[in-house]
Design a protein around this motif. Structure first.
Motif, PDB file in Angstrom:
ATOM      1  N   ASN A  69      -9.372 -15.835   1.755  1.00 20.12           N
ATOM      2  CA  ASN A  69      -9.828 -15.940   3.140  1.00 20.12           C
ATOM      3  C   ASN A  69      -8.690 -16.248   4.113  1.00 20.12           C
ATOM      4  N   ASP A  70      -7.466 -16.074   3.661  1.00 17.99           N
ATOM      5  CA  ASP A  70      -6.301 -16.364   4.484  1.00 17.99           C
ATOM      6  C   ASP A  70      -5.971 -15.147   5.352  1.00 17.99           C
ATOM      7  N   PRO A  71      -6.094 -15.244   6.689  1.00 22.00           N
ATOM      8  CA  PRO A  71      -5.794 -14.098   7.560  1.00 22.00           C
ATOM      9  C   PRO A  71      -4.354 -13.628   7.435  1.00 22.00           C
ATOM     10  N   ALA A  72      -3.431 -14.562   7.254  1.00 15.32           N
ATOM     11  CA  ALA A  72      -2.022 -14.179   7.132  1.00 15.32           C
ATOM     12  C   ALA A  72      -1.809 -13.312   5.897  1.00 15.32           C
ATOM     13  N   ARG A  73      -2.502 -13.636   4.800  1.00 14.80           N
ATOM     14  CA  ARG A  73      -2.357 -12.818   3.592  1.00 14.80           C
ATOM     15  C   ARG A  73      -2.961 -11.439   3.809  1.00 14.80           C
ATOM     16  N   ALA A  80      -0.081  -4.638   5.759  1.00 12.42           N
ATOM     17  CA  ALA A  80       1.249  -4.085   6.016  1.00 12.42           C
ATOM     18  C   ALA A  80       1.835  -3.449   4.758  1.00 12.42           C
ATOM     19  N   ALA A  81       1.634  -4.083   3.600  1.00  8.84           N
ATOM     20  CA  ALA A  81       2.181  -3.558   2.344  1.00  8.84           C
ATOM     21  C   ALA A  81       1.535  -2.220   1.978  1.00  8.84           C
ATOM     22  N   LEU A  82       0.212  -2.141   2.098  1.00  5.99           N
ATOM     23  CA  LEU A  82      -0.478  -0.891   1.784  1.00  5.99           C
ATOM     24  C   LEU A  82      -0.146   0.185   2.811  1.00  5.99           C
ATOM     25  N   GLY A  83      -0.053  -0.226   4.096  1.00  2.00           N
ATOM     26  CA  GLY A  83       0.288   0.735   5.143  1.00  2.00           C
ATOM     27  C   GLY A  83       1.656   1.345   4.928  1.00  2.00           C
ATOM     28  N   GLU A  84       2.602   0.544   4.410  1.00  2.00           N
ATOM     29  CA  GLU A  84       3.948   1.052   4.148  1.00  2.00           C
ATOM     30  C   GLU A  84       3.913   2.120   3.056  1.00  2.00           C
ATOM     31  N   ARG A 143       4.030   7.899   1.425  1.00  2.00           N
ATOM     32  CA  ARG A 143       3.549   8.812   0.395  1.00  2.00           C
ATOM     33  C   ARG A 143       2.324   9.628   0.778  1.00  2.00           C
ATOM     34  N   LEU A 144       1.684   9.309   1.878  1.00  2.00           N
ATOM     35  CA  LEU A 144       0.399   9.961   2.146  1.00  2.00           C
ATOM     36  C   LEU A 144       0.189  10.102   3.648  1.00  2.00           C
ATOM     37  N   VAL A 145      -0.025  11.317   4.113  1.00  2.00           N
ATOM     38  CA  VAL A 145      -0.313  11.548   5.527  1.00  2.00           C
ATOM     39  C   VAL A 145      -1.822  11.498   5.730  1.00  2.00           C
ATOM     40  N   GLY A 146      -2.260  10.646   6.659  1.00  2.00           N
ATOM     41  CA  GLY A 146      -3.689  10.602   6.966  1.00  2.00           C
ATOM     42  C   GLY A 146      -4.502   9.668   6.110  1.00  2.00           C
ATOM     43  N   GLY A 147      -3.853   8.830   5.287  1.00  2.00           N
ATOM     44  CA  GLY A 147      -4.610   7.884   4.466  1.00  2.00           C
ATOM     45  C   GLY A 147      -5.182   6.750   5.314  1.00  2.00           C
ATOM     46  N   LEU A 148      -6.330   6.251   4.899  1.00  2.00           N
ATOM     47  CA  LEU A 148      -6.991   5.146   5.604  1.00  2.00           C
ATOM     48  C   LEU A 148      -7.098   3.958   4.660  1.00  2.00           C
ATOM     49  N   ALA A 149      -6.732   2.768   5.144  1.00  2.00           N
ATOM     50  CA  ALA A 149      -6.831   1.553   4.332  1.00  2.00           C
ATOM     51  C   ALA A 149      -7.681   0.527   5.057  1.00  2.00           C
ATOM     52  N   MET A 150      -8.512  -0.163   4.315  1.00  4.42           N
ATOM     53  CA  MET A 150      -9.326  -1.239   4.868  1.00  4.42           C
ATOM     54  C   MET A 150      -9.126  -2.471   3.998  1.00  4.42           C
ATOM     55  N   VAL A 151      -8.651  -3.560   4.611  1.00  2.00           N
ATOM     56  CA  VAL A 151      -8.406  -4.805   3.882  1.00  2.00           C
ATOM     57  C   VAL A 151      -9.616  -5.707   4.023  1.00  2.00           C
ATOM     58  N   ARG A 152     -10.077  -6.209   2.909  1.00  2.00           N
ATOM     59  CA  ARG A 152     -11.188  -7.158   2.885  1.00  2.00           C
ATOM     60  C   ARG A 152     -10.682  -8.498   2.363  1.00  2.00           C
ATOM     61  N   GLU A 199      -1.392   3.379  -8.481  1.00  2.00           N
ATOM     62  CA  GLU A 199      -0.427   2.463  -9.090  1.00  2.00           C
ATOM     63  C   GLU A 199       0.575   1.966  -8.051  1.00  2.00           C
ATOM     64  N   HIS A 200       1.023   2.837  -7.163  1.00  2.09           N
ATOM     65  CA  HIS A 200       1.940   2.411  -6.097  1.00  2.09           C
ATOM     66  C   HIS A 200       1.256   1.390  -5.182  1.00  2.09           C
ATOM     67  N   LEU A 201       0.002   1.647  -4.870  1.00  4.11           N
ATOM     68  CA  LEU A 201      -0.740   0.712  -4.016  1.00  4.11           C
ATOM     69  C   LEU A 201      -0.938  -0.626  -4.725  1.00  4.11           C
ATOM     70  N   ARG A 202      -1.293  -0.570  -6.003  1.00  4.93           N
ATOM     71  CA  ARG A 202      -1.491  -1.807  -6.769  1.00  4.93           C
ATOM     72  C   ARG A 202      -0.194  -2.607  -6.865  1.00  4.93           C
ATOM     73  N   ALA A 203       0.933  -1.899  -7.112  1.00  4.72           N
ATOM     74  CA  ALA A 203       2.223  -2.582  -7.210  1.00  4.72           C
ATOM     75  C   ALA A 203       2.616  -3.222  -5.875  1.00  4.72           C
ATOM     76  N   ALA A 204       2.284  -2.557  -4.768  1.00  4.32           N
ATOM     77  CA  ALA A 204       2.600  -3.125  -3.450  1.00  4.32           C
ATOM     78  C   ALA A 204       1.736  -4.344  -3.147  1.00  4.32           C
ATOM     79  N   ALA A 205       0.496  -4.328  -3.631  1.00  7.65           N
ATOM     80  CA  ALA A 205      -0.420  -5.440  -3.371  1.00  7.65           C
ATOM     81  C   ALA A 205      -0.138  -6.641  -4.258  1.00  7.65           C
TER      82      ALA A 205
END
Length: 596
Positions: free
Chosen positions: A385-389, A395-399, A404-413, A437-443
């Motif tokens: 529940n930490d907003p900073a996290r 930011a990590a997933l967006g990077e 690697r992906l044009v037009g990808g959408l990410a939603m953080v919960r 795997e790239h997304l998991r490694a970034a997270a």
């Protein structure tokens, strides 16, 4: 006997004349000093007037250093002027040092014969024979020493001492006023400098010039290139590349950030160069690091300090604005994705969501893979529940998506993240798995100390199928987690026949099936130590090859054979029968899924 009426009632006429001359001189010195603004002119005035009034050949002024332990030659009209600021006497050394330490005047008719005399090379004192030296005091505080010297031998009198002490007292007051004026002028310059710097940065901020323009202004005012770094030490803003002398990454000691330091200096880059680093803070939140190269020579130390101070403040404001804007955009994007993943949308609702996505700068993909990333153990995830996290995770997933992906959408919960990967950019399941795997490694670094896994649903061939793919991705994660896997990427398709278990709507039906197949083993496991159920799971995972299961369990093949006999005896099943093996494998997966 003289008549009392004729007796002198005052000092001799010569003493009165001397006192008047002395008073007139001090008044003239005070008036001229009051009219002199420049400090160098003031010192020259004091030296010139004192030499004339005392009838000597030279006058020299030594002032106490800031440390209070030594005297510095400050002004002279007869000694080597190139030694001004360079000739330094410790207290107690030489006649001048002795006068400063003892706070007493000293009359010397022949300096070369005085016990305290010290010849200073380069000062050109050999031609002077007589000397009178008095301390300059302001109340209890020592200011310096005033010396007069003559080429011809001279026997200074008590009157000379009194006169020079009177001059020294006047000089102390003049220097005190001059120092006060200098400090006031310095404070005014600092205030004006601070105002000018602050006004420049504020104008940039109000005009919306952005962070690059602010960094450029910081660099110009601080005489060094400036860049903004993330908390991890990565360079995120600042014009130029590695050739500008600023490294791509900084290694900042954690103690420097945790200590609350406003500014510190480090060595960074190749070759190593000094950098001034200023933490960019908004309240208690640390937003980034401002780094500015240190020039070989800092011409305006105060201007540089003000530039770093005000620059970091305005950068904090800009980063806070960016964070607030990103939070709004993320919430809108999250609401959009949530609504899409909810499913059951009518055609007009789909058009509304598509238009909303366009306004946010996104396009809903016609086909997409749904990737879900979650902590493996949410029960112990204290930071969910930490907003900073959430900011860092976004930011990590967006990077990753940007690279690697044009037009990808990410939603953080609070429980993780959901990513929509367009099918045009991710043509097959293998590509979707690699992206996951790239997304998991970034997270993973953001979610530490909890590990993270990713689930991938089947390809959604229309927006209306995204909800189904989302459910599949979460189910893949759930089954994998129940089986004890950690830090993995699991696709729904890889579940194979076990996906049928997910179609069973009644948990009671699954529990009944598990009880029929594994009930006796489950009862046995409650009261015995031999891990028969774990042995059965190892056999199923090893495709029923006993030697492979023995290696996985770290036991001898004979132990596996013994345990198989016990399992078959307890369950009444033959593990050599292919249909039995299928039923046992399904029952084991159902047991893991139900958590029973």
């Amino acid at each position: 006997m003289a008549n009392p009426s004729q007796r002198e009632t005052g000092p001799p006429r010569t003493e009165v004349d001397f006192a008047l001359r002395e008073l007139e001189f001090l008044q003239r010195l005070s008036r001229q000093a009051a009219a002199t603004v420049n400090s160098d002119e003031l010192l020259s005035l004091i030296i010139r007037e004192t030499t004339s009034a005392m009838g000597t050949d030279v006058c020299t002024l030594y002032l106490l250093s800031q440390s209070g332990r030594e005297l510095v030659l400050t002004a002279t009209n007869g000694l080597n002027e190139r030694m001004i600021g360079r000739s330094i006497l410790p207290l107690g050394e030489g006649i001048t040092g002795w006068v400063a330490k003892s706070r007493q005047p000293r009359l010397v008719a022949e300096v070369a014969k005085d016990a305290h005399w010290k010849w200073v090379p380069g000062l050109d004192e050999e031609r002077f024979h007589s000397m009178l030296s008095v301390p300059i005091e302001s109340g209890p505080r020592l200011v310096g020493v005033l010396n007069v010297q003559s080429v011809e031998r001279r026997d200074f009198t008590a009157g000379d001492v009194d006169f020079l002490q009177a001059i020294a007292g006047q000089v102390a007051g003049i220097l005190e006023r001059s120092e006060l004026q200098r400090r006031l002028e310095e404070q005014l310059r600092e205030i004006q400098l601070s105002h000018d710097v602050h006004e420049r940065f504020t104008r940039l901020s109000l005009e919306g010039a952005g962070i690059p323009a602010i960094l450029e202004a910081v660099g110009a005012l601080a005489s060094g290139r400036a860049a903004l770094y993330s908390l991890g030490g990565f360079r995120v803003r600042g014009a130029g590349d590695s050739s500008d002398g600023l490294p791509g990454r900084l290694t900042v000691p954690v103690r420097q950030l945790s200590s609350g330091a406003r500014e510190f200096r480090i060595q960074a880059g190749r070759p190593a160069r000094p950098l001034d680093v200023v933490p960019v803070r908004a309240g208690a939140d640390l937003l980034g690091l401002l780094a500015v190269a240190v020039p070989e020579q800092v011409l305006d130390e105060e201007g540089r300090r003000r530039a770093l101070e005000h620059g970091s403040t305005v950068l904090a404001l800009e980063l806070s604005k960016e964070r607030a804007a990103a939070e709004v955009e993320r919430r809108l994007r999250g609401d959009l994705v949530e609504e899409v993943l909810a499913g059951g949308l009518a055609e007009d609702e789909m058009e509304r969501l598509a238009a909303q996505a366009e306004r946010l700068g996104h396009r809903l993909p016609h086909s997409a893979w749904v990737i879900v990333i979650e902590p493996d153990d949410q029960a112990v995830d204290s930071g969910r529940n930490d907003p900073a996290r959430q900011d860092r995770l976004d930011a990590a997933l967006g990077e990753v998506l940007k690279r690697r992906l044009v037009g990808g959408l990410a939603m953080v919960r609070s429980t993780g993240a959901v990513v929509l990967a367009p099918g045009e950019q991710t043509p097959d399941l293998l590509a979707a798995e690699k992206l996951a795997e790239h997304l998991r490694a970034a997270a993973a670094p953001v979610l530490k100390p909890v590990t993270a896994s990713a689930g991938v649903g089947n390809l959604a061939r229309s927006v209306s199928e995204l909800a189904r793919s989302h459910v599949e991705a979460r189910q893949a994660l759930r089954l994998t987690r129940r089986a004890g896997a950690r830090s993995q990427v699991t696709t729904y398709r890889s579940l194979g026949a076990f996906r049928l278990l997910l179609e069973v709507q009644s948990p009671e039906a699954l529990r009944g099936f598990v009880s029929d197949v594994l009930g006796s083993l489950l009862t046995y496991a409650e009261s015995r130590d031999t891990p028969l159920l774990e042995t059965l799971e190892a056999l199923a995972a090893a495709r029923w090859v006993r030697r492979a299961a023995a290696r996985a369990l770290g036991i001898h093949i004979n132990s596996i054979n013994y345990r198989v006999e016990r399992i078959e005896k307890l369950t009444g099943l033959s593990l050599r029968d292919p249909e039995t093996r299928v039923a046992v494998a399904i029952a084991l997966r159902a047991h893991a899924m139900l958590g029973v």
